[in-house]
Design an enzyme around this catalytic site. Structure first.
Site, short mmCIF file in Angstrom:
data_model
loop_
_atom_site.label_atom_id
_atom_site.label_comp_id
_atom_site.label_asym_id
_atom_site.label_seq_id
_atom_site.Cartn_x
_atom_site.Cartn_y
_atom_site.Cartn_z
N TYR A 24 5.48 21.27 -18.56
CA TYR A 24 4.54 22.39 -18.49
C TYR A 24 4.95 23.59 -19.32
O TYR A 24 4.24 24.61 -19.36
CB TYR A 24 4.35 22.80 -17.02
N ASN A 73 -8.25 24.51 -13.49
CA ASN A 73 -7.15 23.55 -13.52
C ASN A 73 -6.93 23.13 -12.07
O ASN A 73 -6.24 23.82 -11.33
CB ASN A 73 -5.87 24.13 -14.11
N GLU A 97 -12.80 22.01 -17.55
CA GLU A 97 -11.60 21.54 -16.85
C GLU A 97 -10.40 21.63 -17.80
O GLU A 97 -10.50 21.23 -18.96
CB GLU A 97 -11.80 20.09 -16.40
C1 DHK Z 1 -1.03 20.07 -13.37
C2 DHK Z 1 -0.53 19.44 -12.27
O1 DHK Z 1 -0.04 20.13 -11.26
C3 DHK Z 1 -0.46 17.99 -12.15
O2 DHK Z 1 -0.76 17.55 -10.86
C4 DHK Z 1 -1.37 17.32 -13.12
C5 DHK Z 1 -1.75 19.36 -14.41
C6 DHK Z 1 -1.39 17.96 -14.48
C7 DHK Z 1 -1.61 20.03 -15.74
O3 DHK Z 1 -1.21 19.39 -16.74
O4 DHK Z 1 -1.97 21.24 -15.84
O5 DHK Z 1 -0.98 16.08 -13.31
#
Ligand code: DHK
Length: 151
Positions: A24, A73, A97
């Protein structure tokens, strides 16, 4: 545009910055909020995050009357929540999304999003940049003079 854009975030996104930075990145949710507010000058933004599914459903209900569009999200609820899908089905405006990661390149349980069944558009894998991109896309969809927007 009088009605604001609702930007809604699901579970665990409040931990961005320290949460699995290899997936992330190290940008925090408040950094993302700032980038969303700066994306389209003059566009009113209502930015929220919750770890409670019912609260997200309530916000979608609120959006029915109050939001020009929704950027969402849903995080993990993308893949599990029929309640969220059913709520979004009632929303008459554009739904963009966003996923920070490319969910289709991850584990199989992240491949099928229920929200994508009602989303106008889906952005995945652009990292935190996906959010301002979604805001610009929503603004373009809402701009009746914009010939390129898919509505
Ligand atoms: C964020 C999450 O918390 C995950 O459960 C998903 C998503 C992906 C993201 O990539 O923002 O898999």
């Amino acid at each position: 545009m009088e009605k604001p854009l609702f930007i809604l975030n699901g579970p665990n996104l409040n931990r961005l910055g320290t949460r699995e930075p290899q997936i992330y990145g190290s940008v925090t949710l408040s950094d993302i909020e700032a980038s969303c507010r700066a994306a389209v000058p003059g566009l009113a933004v209502d930015f929220r995050q919750t770890n409670f599914e019912g609260e997200l459903v309530d916000w979608v209900h609120e959006a029915i009357e109050k939001a020009a569009a929704i950027v969402i999200n849903p995080a993990a609820w993308s893949f599990t929540s029929l309640a969220l899908l059913d709520a979004l089905k009632m929303y008459p405006g554009p739904i963009v999304e966003v996923h920070i990661s490319n969910i289709h390149r991850r584990e199989a349980h992240y491949h099928h999003s229920y929200v994508s069944l009602v989303a106008t558009a889906v952005i995945a894998g652009l990292g935190a940049e996906g959010y301002p991109a979604a805001v610009r896309a929503a603004a373009a969809i809402l701009d009746p003079t914009n010939p390129s927007a898919i509505r």
